[in-house]
Design an enzyme around this catalytic site. Sequence first.
Site, PDB file in Angstrom:
ATOM      1  N   GLU A  66      93.938  25.155  59.872  1.00 54.32           N
ATOM      2  CA  GLU A  66      94.471  26.283  58.885  1.00 54.32           C
ATOM      3  C   GLU A  66      95.444  25.908  57.948  1.00 54.32           C
ATOM      4  O   GLU A  66      96.954  24.981  58.087  1.00 54.32           O
ATOM      5  CB  GLU A  66      94.918  27.609  59.656  1.00 54.32           C
ATOM      6  CG  GLU A  66      93.817  27.838  60.551  1.00 54.32           C
ATOM      7  CD  GLU A  66      93.583  29.114  61.418  1.00 54.32           C
ATOM      8  OE1 GLU A  66      93.453  29.924  61.612  1.00 54.32           O
ATOM      9  OE2 GLU A  66      95.355  28.975  61.697  1.00 54.32           O
ATOM     10  N   ASP A 237      92.934  34.938  67.190  1.00 55.24           N
ATOM     11  CA  ASP A 237      93.063  35.150  65.875  1.00 55.24           C
ATOM     12  C   ASP A 237      92.289  33.934  65.275  1.00 55.24           C
ATOM     13  O   ASP A 237      93.045  32.879  64.616  1.00 55.24           O
ATOM     14  CB  ASP A 237      94.730  34.329  66.111  1.00 55.24           C
ATOM     15  CG  ASP A 237      94.834  33.378  67.447  1.00 55.24           C
ATOM     16  OD1 ASP A 237      93.028  32.822  67.054  1.00 55.24           O
ATOM     17  OD2 ASP A 237      95.682  32.184  66.839  1.00 55.24           O
TER      18      ASP A 237
HETATM   19  N1  LIG Z   1      98.852  35.472  66.803  1.00 56.80           N
HETATM   20  C1  LIG Z   1      99.553  34.516  66.254  1.00 56.80           C
HETATM   21  O1  LIG Z   1     100.678  34.747  65.316  1.00 56.80           O
HETATM   22  C2  LIG Z   1      99.437  33.120  67.361  1.00 56.80           C
HETATM   23  C3  LIG Z   1     100.669  32.340  67.462  1.00 56.80           C
HETATM   24  C4  LIG Z   1     100.344  31.317  68.734  1.00 56.80           C
HETATM   25  C5  LIG Z   1      99.397  31.428  69.170  1.00 56.80           C
HETATM   26  N2  LIG Z   1      98.458  32.260  68.932  1.00 56.80           N
HETATM   27  C6  LIG Z   1      97.365  31.902  70.014  1.00 56.80           C
HETATM   28  O2  LIG Z   1      97.494  32.578  71.687  1.00 56.80           O
HETATM   29  C7  LIG Z   1      97.027  31.749  72.149  1.00 56.80           C
HETATM   30  C8  LIG Z   1      97.525  31.076  73.191  1.00 56.80           C
HETATM   31  O3  LIG Z   1      97.937  29.821  72.709  1.00 56.80           O
HETATM   32  P1  LIG Z   1      99.288  28.556  73.917  1.00 56.80           P
HETATM   33  O4  LIG Z   1      99.718  28.279  72.748  1.00 56.80           O
HETATM   34  O5  LIG Z   1     100.390  29.718  74.880  1.00 56.80           O
HETATM   35  O6  LIG Z   1      98.002  28.869  74.495  1.00 56.80           O
HETATM   36  P2  LIG Z   1      97.848  27.432  75.474  1.00 56.80           P
HETATM   37  O7  LIG Z   1      96.813  27.562  75.578  1.00 56.80           O
HETATM   38  O8  LIG Z   1      99.164  26.960  76.205  1.00 56.80           O
HETATM   39  O9  LIG Z   1      97.195  28.920  77.188  1.00 56.80           O
HETATM   40  C9  LIG Z   1      96.772  29.969  77.462  1.00 56.80           C
HETATM   41  C10 LIG Z   1      96.387  30.447  78.811  1.00 56.80           C
HETATM   42  O10 LIG Z   1      95.519  31.840  78.555  1.00 56.80           O
HETATM   43  C11 LIG Z   1      95.110  31.091  79.833  1.00 56.80           C
HETATM   44  N3  LIG Z   1      93.903  32.003  79.998  1.00 56.80           N
HETATM   45  C12 LIG Z   1      92.676  31.569  79.427  1.00 56.80           C
HETATM   46  N4  LIG Z   1      91.517  32.834  80.013  1.00 56.80           N
HETATM   47  C13 LIG Z   1      92.156  34.058  80.243  1.00 56.80           C
HETATM   48  C14 LIG Z   1      92.091  35.073  80.836  1.00 56.80           C
HETATM   49  N5  LIG Z   1      90.223  35.090  80.667  1.00 56.80           N
HETATM   50  N6  LIG Z   1      92.796  36.031  81.998  1.00 56.80           N
HETATM   51  C15 LIG Z   1      93.953  34.864  81.653  1.00 56.80           C
HETATM   52  N7  LIG Z   1      94.240  34.449  81.624  1.00 56.80           N
HETATM   53  C16 LIG Z   1      93.245  33.013  80.670  1.00 56.80           C
HETATM   54  C17 LIG Z   1      95.043  29.688  79.772  1.00 56.80           C
HETATM   55  O11 LIG Z   1      94.944  29.231  81.491  1.00 56.80           O
HETATM   56  C18 LIG Z   1      96.367  29.755  79.299  1.00 56.80           C
HETATM   57  O12 LIG Z   1      97.505  29.758  80.246  1.00 56.80           O
HETATM   58  C19 LIG Z   1      95.702  30.996  71.141  1.00 56.80           C
HETATM   59  O13 LIG Z   1      94.834  32.007  71.505  1.00 56.80           O
HETATM   60  C20 LIG Z   1      96.655  30.313  70.317  1.00 56.80           C
HETATM   61  O14 LIG Z   1      95.847  30.362  69.356  1.00 56.80           O
HETATM   62  C21 LIG Z   1      98.567  33.156  68.382  1.00 56.80           C
END
Ligand SMILES: NC(=O)c1ccc[n+]([C@@H]2O[C@H](COP(=O)([O-])OP(=O)(O)OC[C@H]3O[C@@H](n4cnc5c(N)ncnc54)[C@H](O)[C@@H]3O)[C@@H](O)[C@H]2O)c1
Length: 349
Positions: A66, A237
């Site tokens: 993005e 997101d």
């Molecule tokens: N809204 C925003 O501004 C914003 C900003 C950054 C990241 N994000 C989003 O946040 C999310 C997390 O990002 P991250 O960098 O921490 O990712 P990451 O991959 O480092 O961590 C995600 C975690 O979620 C866990 N997980 C997956 N499915 C699960 C479930 N059903 N129950 C419990 N835990 C579960 C995984 O085991 C992992 O530890 C991503 O989807 C990312 O796109 C959003």
Amino acid sequence: MPAPLPSERAFIPFVSVENMMRLVHHVGIETMLVELTDAIEADFRRWELFDKTPRVASHSHDGVIELMPTSDGAVYSFKYVNGHPKNMAQGLQTVTALGLLAEVSTGYPVLLTEMTLLTALRTAATSAMAARHLAPQKARCLALIGNGAQAEFQALAMKAVLGIEEVRLYDIDPRATQKTVRNLARTRLRLVPCTSAQAAIEGADIITTCTADKQYATILTDNMVGAGVHINAIGGDCPGKTELHRDILLRSDTFVEYPPQTRIEGEIQQMDPDYSVTELWQVVSGRAQGRSSDRQITLFDSVGFAIEDFSALRYVREKLAGTDYFQKLDIIADPDDPRDLFGMLLRAA
Ligand SMILES: NC(=O)c1ccc[n+]([C@@H]2O[C@H](COP(=O)([O-])OP(=O)(O)OC[C@H]3O[C@@H](n4cnc5c(N)ncnc54)[C@H](O)[C@@H]3O)[C@@H](O)[C@H]2O)c1
């Protein structure tokens, strides 16, 4: 915006990952989260000034790439960011980013920086800003579901900005929870690892879902969510990626960043187009009500918006003043005679 750095127009300051880490430690992680929360809130108060557009997203089977641009008329910014939930299994980050600030008057870039760390910081600061306006008063307990790269930043921002004392943690992968407990061990937060999402949200005032999975997931079901809580749903997101059962949204008052983007990417993509939302900037600037009763369920349907990155970039630029936490990058061609670009090239032979 002040111009804190020496103006050498041929060079722009570049903040590497190493220098970003030095800057964060120089300021202090919690201080930086508080200051970023205030910087983002200040820009949300002047929301109407900004150019706004849903981010330009290039979707693929495994993720999304993005571009997130905005401008306040004086300064322009954009962030390049990806989201690839499958990356983690290959030892790669789910989210990586870099960002740029430029002067609108000349179009010249004035800052280029890593934004993987900065995105985690600004996302946590944005969650804290939303919770400051929407969470129950005297919230002390946070449930954090999804304990990946964003998790510690989210926990610390809630501690630093709201005074959260206890964090209840759950991840489908217990190693992620163990990592988070280890990393937060010295923060004086009371850390409670849990074996299910249901157990994690028991007694929580604020629930943050921060999982990564490119599907309509149900991290929280309706029966799990009691009256009076505040939910930050940050993991859903992009199109086809959500975390909450839609019935929760039917019982919640939902707050969003920029509706045209959130309707495509947020939890509300599951709802009818006329599902009512309140824009968070209106709450922050006193034009709309935030929490109105003790029993209300408030939901911040966070997807991440360009103005938050703009705030983070201008904050970093200000903080670089008087430091050496940057390198000078020779990225702008600058011939003595602006029309003699070719001559400059010839003279370099
Ligand atoms: N809204 C925003 O501004 C914003 C900003 C950054 C990241 N994000 C989003 O946040 C999310 C997390 O990002 P991250 O960098 O921490 O990712 P990451 O991959 O480092 O961590 C995600 C975690 O979620 C866990 N997980 C997956 N499915 C699960 C479930 N059903 N129950 C419990 N835990 C579960 C995984 O085991 C992992 O530890 C991503 O989807 C990312 O796109 C959003």
